[in-house]
Design an enzyme around this catalytic site. Sequence first.
Site, PDB file in Angstrom:
ATOM      1  N   ARG A  67      32.827  22.270 -20.819  1.00  0.00           N
ATOM      2  CA  ARG A  67      33.221  23.575 -20.256  1.00  0.00           C
ATOM      3  C   ARG A  67      34.418  24.150 -21.011  1.00  0.00           C
ATOM      4  O   ARG A  67      34.502  25.350 -21.247  1.00  0.00           O
ATOM      5  CB  ARG A  67      33.530  23.427 -18.763  1.00  0.00           C
ATOM      6  CG  ARG A  67      32.272  23.101 -17.961  1.00  0.00           C
ATOM      7  CD  ARG A  67      32.596  22.885 -16.506  1.00  0.00           C
ATOM      8  NE  ARG A  67      33.127  24.080 -15.885  1.00  0.00           N
ATOM      9  CZ  ARG A  67      33.995  24.065 -14.872  1.00  0.00           C
ATOM     10  NH1 ARG A  67      34.430  22.917 -14.372  1.00  0.00           N
ATOM     11  NH2 ARG A  67      34.414  25.191 -14.344  1.00  0.00           N
ATOM     12  N   ASP A 100      39.444  30.158 -16.360  1.00  0.00           N
ATOM     13  CA  ASP A 100      39.120  30.394 -17.776  1.00  0.00           C
ATOM     14  C   ASP A 100      40.150  31.210 -18.552  1.00  0.00           C
ATOM     15  O   ASP A 100      40.039  31.357 -19.772  1.00  0.00           O
ATOM     16  CB  ASP A 100      37.728  31.053 -17.903  1.00  0.00           C
ATOM     17  CG  ASP A 100      37.595  32.350 -17.094  1.00  0.00           C
ATOM     18  OD1 ASP A 100      38.593  33.087 -16.953  1.00  0.00           O
ATOM     19  OD2 ASP A 100      36.473  32.643 -16.624  1.00  0.00           O
ATOM     20  N   HIS A 115      43.131  28.390  -8.662  1.00  0.00           N
ATOM     21  CA  HIS A 115      42.520  27.071  -8.868  1.00  0.00           C
ATOM     22  C   HIS A 115      42.944  26.414 -10.185  1.00  0.00           C
ATOM     23  O   HIS A 115      42.253  25.541 -10.680  1.00  0.00           O
ATOM     24  CB  HIS A 115      40.986  27.198  -8.809  1.00  0.00           C
ATOM     25  CG  HIS A 115      40.470  27.573  -7.448  1.00  0.00           C
ATOM     26  ND1 HIS A 115      39.174  27.952  -7.200  1.00  0.00           N
ATOM     27  CD2 HIS A 115      41.096  27.612  -6.242  1.00  0.00           C
ATOM     28  CE1 HIS A 115      39.026  28.215  -5.905  1.00  0.00           C
ATOM     29  NE2 HIS A 115      40.176  28.031  -5.308  1.00  0.00           N
ATOM     30  N   CYS A 123      49.500  15.136 -16.511  1.00  0.00           N
ATOM     31  CA  CYS A 123      49.453  13.679 -16.377  1.00  0.00           C
ATOM     32  C   CYS A 123      49.206  13.327 -14.914  1.00  0.00           C
ATOM     33  O   CYS A 123      49.677  14.010 -14.009  1.00  0.00           O
ATOM     34  CB  CYS A 123      50.766  13.071 -16.859  1.00  0.00           C
ATOM     35  SG  CYS A 123      50.737  11.259 -16.769  1.00  0.00           S
ATOM     36  N   CYS A 145      53.103   8.753 -21.799  1.00  0.00           N
ATOM     37  CA  CYS A 145      53.621   7.711 -20.893  1.00  0.00           C
ATOM     38  C   CYS A 145      52.597   6.596 -20.685  1.00  0.00           C
ATOM     39  O   CYS A 145      52.877   5.615 -20.019  1.00  0.00           O
ATOM     40  CB  CYS A 145      54.048   8.324 -19.550  1.00  0.00           C
ATOM     41  SG  CYS A 145      52.672   8.707 -18.443  1.00  0.00           S
ATOM     42  N   SER A 184      31.490  34.490  -4.367  1.00  0.00           N
ATOM     43  CA  SER A 184      30.584  34.295  -3.232  1.00  0.00           C
ATOM     44  C   SER A 184      31.349  34.205  -1.914  1.00  0.00           C
ATOM     45  O   SER A 184      30.749  34.223  -0.849  1.00  0.00           O
ATOM     46  CB  SER A 184      29.751  33.027  -3.443  1.00  0.00           C
ATOM     47  OG  SER A 184      30.609  31.916  -3.565  1.00  0.00           O
TER      48      SER A 184
HETATM   49  N1  APR Z   1      29.198  40.539 -11.756  1.00  0.00           N
HETATM   50  C1  APR Z   1      29.722  40.418 -10.525  1.00  0.00           C
HETATM   51  N2  APR Z   1      29.355  39.434  -9.667  1.00  0.00           N
HETATM   52  C2  APR Z   1      28.443  38.563 -10.083  1.00  0.00           C
HETATM   53  C3  APR Z   1      27.847  38.636 -11.365  1.00  0.00           C
HETATM   54  C4  APR Z   1      28.267  39.676 -12.228  1.00  0.00           C
HETATM   55  N3  APR Z   1      27.762  39.801 -13.455  1.00  0.00           N
HETATM   56  N4  APR Z   1      26.961  37.621 -11.490  1.00  0.00           N
HETATM   57  C5  APR Z   1      27.016  36.917 -10.342  1.00  0.00           C
HETATM   58  N5  APR Z   1      27.901  37.481  -9.486  1.00  0.00           N
HETATM   59  C6  APR Z   1      28.297  37.035  -8.147  1.00  0.00           C
HETATM   60  C7  APR Z   1      27.271  36.211  -7.421  1.00  0.00           C
HETATM   61  O1  APR Z   1      26.405  37.055  -6.669  1.00  0.00           O
HETATM   62  C8  APR Z   1      28.134  35.323  -6.527  1.00  0.00           C
HETATM   63  O2  APR Z   1      28.380  35.946  -5.284  1.00  0.00           O
HETATM   64  O3  APR Z   1      29.404  36.164  -8.350  1.00  0.00           O
HETATM   65  C9  APR Z   1      29.462  35.220  -7.297  1.00  0.00           C
HETATM   66  C10 APR Z   1      29.745  33.867  -7.892  1.00  0.00           C
HETATM   67  O4  APR Z   1      29.918  32.947  -6.862  1.00  0.00           O
HETATM   68  P1  APR Z   1      30.322  31.425  -7.129  1.00  0.00           P
HETATM   69  O5  APR Z   1      29.480  30.858  -8.204  1.00  0.00           O
HETATM   70  O6  APR Z   1      30.300  30.737  -5.823  1.00  0.00           O
HETATM   71  O7  APR Z   1      31.809  31.549  -7.725  1.00  0.00           O
HETATM   72  P2  APR Z   1      33.186  31.622  -6.945  1.00  0.00           P
HETATM   73  O8  APR Z   1      33.073  32.429  -5.708  1.00  0.00           O
HETATM   74  O9  APR Z   1      34.210  32.000  -7.941  1.00  0.00           O
HETATM   75  O10 APR Z   1      33.383  30.093  -6.543  1.00  0.00           O
HETATM   76  C11 APR Z   1      34.567  29.704  -5.904  1.00  0.00           C
HETATM   77  O11 APR Z   1      33.904  27.432  -6.104  1.00  0.00           O
HETATM   78  O12 APR Z   1      33.337  25.322  -6.991  1.00  0.00           O
HETATM   79  C12 APR Z   1      34.075  26.383  -7.026  1.00  0.00           C
HETATM   80  O13 APR Z   1      36.224  25.972  -7.794  1.00  0.00           O
HETATM   81  C13 APR Z   1      35.059  26.713  -8.061  1.00  0.00           C
HETATM   82  O14 APR Z   1      36.579  28.587  -8.165  1.00  0.00           O
HETATM   83  C14 APR Z   1      35.263  28.185  -7.829  1.00  0.00           C
HETATM   84  C15 APR Z   1      34.958  28.333  -6.338  1.00  0.00           C
END
Ligand code: APR
Length: 240
Positions: A67, A100, A115, A123, A145, A184
């Site tokens: 990643r 990122d 996050h 460490c 260390c 999400s």
């Molecule tokens: N533009 C805008 N939204 C988008 C796009 C896009 N091009 N593509 C996908 N999405 C939306 C999806 O519909 C979804 O609701 O982005 C969301 C991504 O959701 P997740 O994958 O659950 O990401 P996130 O909400 O950042 O996750 C939270 O979960 O495991 C973890 O630590 C990790 O920080 C992360 C946390």
Amino acid sequence: MFEPLTKQIKDSKKIVIVTGAGISKESGIPTFRGSNGLWRKYDPMKLATIDAFNQNPVLVWEWYEERRANILTAKPNAGHYAISELEKYKDVTILTQNIDGLHQRAGSKTVLELHGNIIRTKCTVCNFKENLRVSFETLPPKCNCGNILRPDVVWFGEELPHDVWREAVSQAQSCDLMLIVGTSLVVSPANSLPLYAKQNGAKLIEINPEKTPISSEMNLSIRATSVESLPRLVDLVSFC
Ligand code: APR
């Protein structure tokens, strides 16, 4: 679709933007949930918890190295750049769940990383913490260390850095407009930030092609990707 929002952005005094993996999807960084989400292919309990790391640090590091390599070559997309452009006109703070660093690379100045950051390494024992862009020859990498290094990210079951979280809540409570982009909203505590904002009278606008569990709380939901919507929106704001 953008006109009502353009006016709201124009009229707002302080904007907080909460971002998640979706905003970086168009930079080639996979999301976690949804059709091609990482958690469809991998078990987070085996890759993103301290127990998993203690049990098999090599496996966890191999996944993070892959990643890290992807993120180091990825470039900010038009959505990231649109947000940094908006900062020229408005008071904007970004609260991101992403690790990122693409907001900062797009030029955004005020970014709170809830996050952590995948390029920063710390460490497991001493206070060493540094951005390390190299790929490690031997895994798990070791600190001077002698103990094992880990990515400076927040794993499931871990607390968010207290100072960052306190500041994020304070920002959410003091904005009058919150944009929620590409998340999400299922991961706690970040998913409570829109509610802190709403309790204090802020308007909530969601930009996400899909519905989220908090969509019903939004004043407006834009069902489009961040690259489709943010540049257009910021253009409209800059012209009016
Ligand atoms: N533009 C805008 N939204 C988008 C796009 C896009 N091009 N593509 C996908 N999405 C939306 C999806 O519909 C979804 O609701 O982005 C969301 C991504 O959701 P997740 O994958 O659950 O990401 P996130 O909400 O950042 O996750 C939270 O979960 O495991 C973890 O630590 C990790 O920080 C992360 C946390």
